[in-house]
Write an enzyme that holds these catalytic residues in place. Structure first.
Site, PDB file in Angstrom:
ATOM      1  N   ARG A 208      -6.078   7.038  -8.758  1.00  0.00           N
ATOM      2  CA  ARG A 208      -5.110   6.111  -8.377  1.00  0.00           C
ATOM      3  C   ARG A 208      -5.465   4.688  -8.900  1.00  0.00           C
ATOM      4  O   ARG A 208      -6.671   4.526  -9.320  1.00  0.00           O
ATOM      5  CB  ARG A 208      -5.052   5.848  -6.900  1.00  0.00           C
ATOM      6  CG  ARG A 208      -6.224   5.472  -6.165  1.00  0.00           C
ATOM      7  CD  ARG A 208      -5.917   5.686  -4.568  1.00  0.00           C
ATOM      8  NE  ARG A 208      -5.341   4.744  -4.013  1.00  0.00           N
ATOM      9  CZ  ARG A 208      -5.832   3.592  -3.543  1.00  0.00           C
ATOM     10  NH1 ARG A 208      -7.129   3.259  -3.497  1.00  0.00           N
ATOM     11  NH2 ARG A 208      -4.832   2.520  -3.117  1.00  0.00           N
TER      12      ARG A 208
ATOM     13  N   GLU B 212      -8.788  -1.666 -10.326  1.00  0.00           N
ATOM     14  CA  GLU B 212     -10.150  -0.500 -10.228  1.00  0.00           C
ATOM     15  C   GLU B 212      -9.043   0.877 -10.593  1.00  0.00           C
ATOM     16  O   GLU B 212      -8.206   1.415  -9.926  1.00  0.00           O
ATOM     17  CB  GLU B 212     -10.570  -0.436  -8.640  1.00  0.00           C
ATOM     18  CG  GLU B 212     -11.322  -1.582  -8.286  1.00  0.00           C
ATOM     19  CD  GLU B 212     -11.623  -1.395  -6.888  1.00  0.00           C
ATOM     20  OE1 GLU B 212     -12.625  -2.353  -6.148  1.00  0.00           O
ATOM     21  OE2 GLU B 212     -11.059  -0.616  -6.081  1.00  0.00           O
TER      22      GLU B 212
ATOM     23  N   ASN C 245      -6.094   0.721  -7.809  1.00  0.00           N
ATOM     24  CA  ASN C 245      -6.307  -0.371  -6.722  1.00  0.00           C
ATOM     25  C   ASN C 245      -6.379  -1.631  -7.643  1.00  0.00           C
ATOM     26  O   ASN C 245      -6.962  -1.726  -8.660  1.00  0.00           O
ATOM     27  CB  ASN C 245      -7.290  -0.170  -5.756  1.00  0.00           C
ATOM     28  CG  ASN C 245      -7.271  -0.899  -4.567  1.00  0.00           C
ATOM     29  OD1 ASN C 245      -6.309  -1.207  -3.935  1.00  0.00           O
ATOM     30  ND2 ASN C 245      -8.677  -1.566  -4.222  1.00  0.00           N
TER      31      ASN C 245
ATOM     32  N   TYR D 101      -6.732 -10.381   3.248  1.00  0.00           N
ATOM     33  CA  TYR D 101      -7.725  -9.213   3.070  1.00  0.00           C
ATOM     34  C   TYR D 101      -8.472  -9.384   1.547  1.00  0.00           C
ATOM     35  O   TYR D 101      -9.525  -9.282   1.252  1.00  0.00           O
ATOM     36  CB  TYR D 101      -7.038  -7.838   3.259  1.00  0.00           C
ATOM     37  CG  TYR D 101      -7.799  -6.702   2.748  1.00  0.00           C
ATOM     38  CD1 TYR D 101      -9.044  -6.565   3.650  1.00  0.00           C
ATOM     39  CD2 TYR D 101      -7.971  -6.180   1.658  1.00  0.00           C
ATOM     40  CE1 TYR D 101      -9.866  -5.445   3.496  1.00  0.00           C
ATOM     41  CE2 TYR D 101      -8.673  -5.140   1.247  1.00  0.00           C
ATOM     42  CZ  TYR D 101      -9.539  -4.787   2.304  1.00  0.00           C
ATOM     43  OH  TYR D 101     -10.658  -3.747   1.949  1.00  0.00           O
ATOM     44  N   LYS D 102      -7.600  -9.732   0.593  1.00  0.00           N
ATOM     45  CA  LYS D 102      -8.090  -9.617  -0.901  1.00  0.00           C
ATOM     46  C   LYS D 102      -8.844 -11.102  -0.935  1.00  0.00           C
ATOM     47  O   LYS D 102      -9.353 -11.399  -2.134  1.00  0.00           O
ATOM     48  CB  LYS D 102      -6.753  -9.330  -1.741  1.00  0.00           C
ATOM     49  CG  LYS D 102      -6.312  -8.069  -1.613  1.00  0.00           C
ATOM     50  CD  LYS D 102      -5.195  -7.831  -2.668  1.00  0.00           C
ATOM     51  CE  LYS D 102      -4.666  -6.441  -2.432  1.00  0.00           C
ATOM     52  NZ  LYS D 102      -5.344  -5.281  -2.973  1.00  0.00           N
TER      53      LYS D 102
ATOM     54  N   HIS E 220     -12.911   2.734   5.919  1.00  0.00           N
ATOM     55  CA  HIS E 220     -11.525   2.143   5.448  1.00  0.00           C
ATOM     56  C   HIS E 220     -11.135   1.314   6.783  1.00  0.00           C
ATOM     57  O   HIS E 220     -10.100   0.474   6.727  1.00  0.00           O
ATOM     58  CB  HIS E 220     -10.572   3.246   5.500  1.00  0.00           C
ATOM     59  CG  HIS E 220     -10.497   3.542   3.891  1.00  0.00           C
ATOM     60  ND1 HIS E 220     -10.528   4.937   3.779  1.00  0.00           N
ATOM     61  CD2 HIS E 220     -10.323   3.003   2.603  1.00  0.00           C
ATOM     62  CE1 HIS E 220     -10.478   5.049   2.315  1.00  0.00           C
ATOM     63  NE2 HIS E 220     -10.368   3.869   1.682  1.00  0.00           N
TER      64      HIS E 220
ATOM     65  N   TYR F 242       0.732  -1.130  -0.081  1.00  0.00           N
ATOM     66  CA  TYR F 242       0.041  -0.059   0.069  1.00  0.00           C
ATOM     67  C   TYR F 242       0.899   1.224  -0.022  1.00  0.00           C
ATOM     68  O   TYR F 242       1.835   1.350   0.844  1.00  0.00           O
ATOM     69  CB  TYR F 242      -1.058   0.110   1.068  1.00  0.00           C
ATOM     70  CG  TYR F 242      -2.028  -1.054   1.597  1.00  0.00           C
ATOM     71  CD1 TYR F 242      -2.669  -1.491   0.017  1.00  0.00           C
ATOM     72  CD2 TYR F 242      -2.276  -1.628   2.456  1.00  0.00           C
ATOM     73  CE1 TYR F 242      -3.482  -2.508   0.092  1.00  0.00           C
ATOM     74  CE2 TYR F 242      -3.223  -2.399   2.579  1.00  0.00           C
ATOM     75  CZ  TYR F 242      -4.016  -3.157   1.357  1.00  0.00           C
ATOM     76  OH  TYR F 242      -4.812  -4.004   1.438  1.00  0.00           O
TER      77      TYR F 242
HETATM   78  C1  HEM Z   1     -12.986   9.145  -1.140  1.00  0.00           C
HETATM   79  C2  HEM Z   1     -12.915   8.144  -1.614  1.00  0.00           C
HETATM   80  C3  HEM Z   1     -12.464   6.602  -1.237  1.00  0.00           C
HETATM   81  C4  HEM Z   1     -13.461   5.915  -0.925  1.00  0.00           C
HETATM   82  C5  HEM Z   1     -15.123   6.042  -1.031  1.00  0.00           C
HETATM   83  C6  HEM Z   1     -12.805   4.471  -0.450  1.00  0.00           C
HETATM   84  C7  HEM Z   1     -13.558   3.420  -0.342  1.00  0.00           C
HETATM   85  C8  HEM Z   1     -13.151   2.398  -0.157  1.00  0.00           C
HETATM   86  C9  HEM Z   1     -13.755   1.105   0.492  1.00  0.00           C
HETATM   87  C10 HEM Z   1     -15.312   0.952   0.568  1.00  0.00           C
HETATM   88  C11 HEM Z   1     -12.910   0.137   0.732  1.00  0.00           C
HETATM   89  C12 HEM Z   1     -13.230  -1.454   1.093  1.00  0.00           C
HETATM   90  C13 HEM Z   1     -13.046  -1.514   2.663  1.00  0.00           C
HETATM   91  C14 HEM Z   1     -13.676  -2.696   3.163  1.00  0.00           C
HETATM   92  O1  HEM Z   1     -13.036  -3.896   3.065  1.00  0.00           O
HETATM   93  O2  HEM Z   1     -14.684  -3.020   3.515  1.00  0.00           O
HETATM   94  C15 HEM Z   1     -11.645   0.719   0.330  1.00  0.00           C
HETATM   95  C16 HEM Z   1     -10.428  -0.119   0.441  1.00  0.00           C
HETATM   96  C17 HEM Z   1      -9.197   0.359   0.266  1.00  0.00           C
HETATM   97  N1  HEM Z   1      -8.909   1.949   0.149  1.00  0.00           N
HETATM   98 FE1  HEM Z   1      -9.994   3.327  -0.405  1.00  0.00          FE
HETATM   99  N2  HEM Z   1     -11.707   4.504  -0.634  1.00  0.00           N
HETATM  100  C18 HEM Z   1     -11.447   5.888  -0.946  1.00  0.00           C
HETATM  101  C19 HEM Z   1     -10.161   6.732  -1.165  1.00  0.00           C
HETATM  102  C20 HEM Z   1      -9.171   6.033  -1.116  1.00  0.00           C
HETATM  103  C21 HEM Z   1      -7.562   6.591  -1.142  1.00  0.00           C
HETATM  104  C22 HEM Z   1      -7.424   8.046  -1.697  1.00  0.00           C
HETATM  105  C23 HEM Z   1      -6.540   5.752  -0.951  1.00  0.00           C
HETATM  106  C24 HEM Z   1      -5.268   6.174  -0.983  1.00  0.00           C
HETATM  107  C25 HEM Z   1      -4.201   5.620  -0.580  1.00  0.00           C
HETATM  108  C26 HEM Z   1      -7.457   4.472  -0.440  1.00  0.00           C
HETATM  109  C27 HEM Z   1      -6.844   3.287  -0.099  1.00  0.00           C
HETATM  110  C28 HEM Z   1      -7.595   2.230   0.143  1.00  0.00           C
HETATM  111  C29 HEM Z   1      -6.745   0.844   0.221  1.00  0.00           C
HETATM  112  C30 HEM Z   1      -5.407   0.544   0.367  1.00  0.00           C
HETATM  113  C31 HEM Z   1      -7.634  -0.007   0.498  1.00  0.00           C
HETATM  114  C32 HEM Z   1      -7.526  -1.593   0.646  1.00  0.00           C
HETATM  115  C33 HEM Z   1      -7.729  -2.130  -0.693  1.00  0.00           C
HETATM  116  C34 HEM Z   1      -6.976  -3.658  -1.027  1.00  0.00           C
HETATM  117  O3  HEM Z   1      -6.187  -4.088  -0.434  1.00  0.00           O
HETATM  118  O4  HEM Z   1      -7.661  -4.321  -1.866  1.00  0.00           O
HETATM  119  N3  HEM Z   1      -8.641   4.711  -0.568  1.00  0.00           N
HETATM  120  N4  HEM Z   1     -11.570   1.924   0.088  1.00  0.00           N
END
Ligand code: HEM
Lengths: 200, 350
Positions: free
Chosen positions: B225, B267, B227, B318-319, B195, B39
């Site tokens: 970004r 994504e 993901n 987690y994934k 988050h 990350y």
């Molecule tokens: C405002 C906009 C954003 C929304 C609505 C959003 C929403 C989410 C949601 C719903 C999850 C899944 C959480 C779960 O497991 O229940 C997630 C995961 C994550 N988000 Fe965001 N996010 C946003 C912005 C960001 C930004 C700017 C970062 C920057 C680093 C970020 C980093 C991550 C990471 C690292 C994960 C884990 C993903 C993975 O390992 O697959 N998010 N986010």
């Protein structure tokens, strides 16, 4: 999947008296202790502006009703269950003006449901305090059928609505007032472990 | 490509007839710019970049558009809770409708037209056979709320975040292609709360820095970004709501079929400030590619083997990769000859 240590879980603090035009205090069971402790810190005149709603539940017969009633000149509301107390609470909160302070204490089920009513009535989150006392039992929403299972003490738990075996996560929704339950054996149906007491 | 033949007729469920053309494979947003993954605050300006790539247009429309909209309609029919908007988010819905209509009409004139005569707007969407005149800001002139209306015509999930108290609040969204999180559950949460389930990133300070950045995103200066995760079958609807229906897919993977069944799911996320509501909108555009298609680009085959082999266990769990990862590593190893890889995400001959 993270189960514990999730940041959406609410953080609780002991209740502190705050300046306000009115104070609404809601507690169940051992939550009465939190109000009695608050009473050792309150300034003069605080209780003349206070309304207390209490649901004895598992603490019935422990005499909390009398001790709470002794704090305030207004009649104490005593409800038989949380569900029965919700209409009364809704009324108290919709009558509340700006400057009303809300104090919630007791089980996470009571605190969570009272919080929903307060937020729906438009109360600012900053004027709500929460203290968790007594049982660790949880309200759990099944993410699959959306039904809420009350008083969950085991991990996993069978959803009382759809029957799936649910893993109870620390992920918590303020809007729903519940923890999230996710099918524990979706990958290999039939392999769910036996429920064990986890939230007492 | 201007003709409507461009769009596939395919499915993301049951018989899974989804497929990528050679052009779609080449423009796939491969998310790894080096041979390992962790990350990070991987945010950059969302500016037009590399003609033909998914980074060229504001809201990419690709060969899967028409079928993806059909899949979304099926999801909503079964579960309308995938689209929710708290009452104060109506204006943000109109802001979003305007943003998407104006960008698509300008960037894809062969498919979309917007004719504005004061408040009377005529919207033409040729791929979906829509020609509709309505009054801007008047909900009664649309068949759905403004957010739902435009989201039924836009690829990807969208969350709309209200900005207040120095935080972002997930107060509206259309979420039908999510990687295992629930809009219904997360609705009303703030940035740190939704988050909550992500491992490691909180401790690394990533979310503090990301939130600070997002609060300052300005109108006309979007950011983006990438993901990623992995999904068995090209299934868009991997929601927790239906987990009990797709969870068993993971048991279907074996050494013989892993190349066809396992998909890299990327994504393309972007961040846009909306003009009237001051809300932030967060499109999450999902791209799927099977491992056998991915491996046709030699650099990607080599690199993905190294990434998935060395991925920290917390991230793999987690994934949802605990069961399938050993098969993926074994399969991808045949494409890794140990040669060095070039920096950046694009294939070597570009
Ligand atoms: C405002 C906009 C954003 C929304 C609505 C959003 C929403 C989410 C949601 C719903 C999850 C899944 C959480 C779960 O497991 O229940 C997630 C995961 C994550 N988000 Fe965001 N996010 C946003 C912005 C960001 C930004 C700017 C970062 C920057 C680093 C970020 C980093 C991550 C990471 C690292 C994960 C884990 C993903 C993975 O390992 O697959 N998010 N986010």
């Amino acid at each position: 999947m993270l189960v514990e240590g999730i940041k959406s879980r609410p953080i609780y603090h002991p209740l502190e008296p705050k300046p306000g035009s009115r104070h609404i205090l809601v507690a169940d069971a051992e939550g009465a202790e939190a109000i009695l402790e608050l009473a050792t810190k309150t300034p003069d005149g605080f209780w003349d502006k206070a309304r207390i709603l209490y649901i004895p539940r598992s603490a019935v017969g422990k005499g909390y009703e009398e001790r709470l009633q002794a704090l305030t000149p207004f009649p104490l509301y005593v409800g038989p269950t949380i569900a029965a107390a919700i209409p009364r609470l809704t009324k108290e909160l919709s009558d509340a003006q700006m400057g009303t302070q809300i104090y919630l204490a007791g089980t996470e089920g009571l605190v969570g449901q009272a919080m929903i009513v307060a937020l729906e009535a438009g109360v600012d989150q900053g004027s709500i305090q929460r203290d968790h006392r007594g049982s660790e039992a949880r309200r759990v929403q099944c993410v699959h059928c959306k039904g809420i299972t009350e008083e969950v003490t085991t991990q996993p738990v069978k959803c009382t609505h759809c029957g799936l075996m649910l893993l109870v996560r620390d992920h918590y929704s303020r809007r729903i007032g519940a923890f999230q339950g996710v099918c524990i054996d979706a990958e290999q149906p039939g392999t769910a472990p036996e429920p064990e007491e986890a939230f007492l | 490509m201007t003709t409507l033949d461009f769009f596939h007729d395919e499915t993301f469920r049951d018989d899974f007839t989804y497929w990528n053309s050679p052009e779609a494979i080449r423009r796939f947003p491969f998310p790894f710019n080096e041979d390992k993954y962790m990350y990070s605050v991987n945010l950059e300006p969302h500016v037009a970049f590399k003609p033909g790539s998914v980074f060229e247009k504001s809201f990419d429309v690709d060969e899967h558009y028409v079928s993806e909209m059909r899949d979304r309609a099926l999801v909503l029919q079964e579960d309308p809770l995938r689209c929710q908007s708290l009452p104060h988010m109506n204006m943000a819905g109109w802001d979003l409708l305007e943003l998407i209509m104006t960008k698509k009409a300008a960037e894809y004139p062969q498919w979309f037209e917007l004719h504005q005569d004061g408040d009377r707007w005529r919207w033409v969407n040729r791929p979906l056979d829509i020609d509709h005149t309505f009054t801007f800001l008047d909900n009664t002139t649309l068949p759905y709320g403004p957010m739902e209306y435009i989201m039924r015509q836009t690829q990807g999930d969208y969350a709309i975040l209200d900005q207040r108290d120095n935080n972002l609040w997930m107060d509206a969204g259309m979420i039908t292609t999510q990687a295992d999180w629930s809009l219904d559950f997360d609705l009303g949460m703030n940035f740190m709360e939704w988050h909550g389930p992500v491992p490691l990133a909180h401790e690394m300070g990533i979310f503090d820095r990301a939130l600070k950045f997002l609060l300052n995103v300005r109108q006309g200066q979007p950011a983006r970004r990438l993901n990623w995760t992995m999904t068995v079958n090209p299934r868009l609807d991997t929601s927790p709501e239906r987990y009990a229906k797709w969870g068993t897919d993971r048991m279907d993977v074996n050494a013989d079929n892993v190349g066809q069944l396992m998909h890299l799911r990327v994504e393309l996320q972007s961040f846009w400030r909306l003009p009237r509501s001051n809300a932030l909108v967060f499109p999450i555009r999902c791209y799927l590619i099977s491992l056998q298609d991915l491996a046709t680009i030699p650099k990607w085959g080599r690199r993905f083997h190294r990434v998935i082999r060395d991925l920290p266990d917390e991230l793999a769990d987690y994934k949802g990769l605990t069961i399938t990862r050993p098969y993926v590593i074994e399969y991808m190893s045949q494409f890794d000859d140990g040669a060095p890889t070039s920096p950046g995400i694009f294939a070597d001959d570009e």
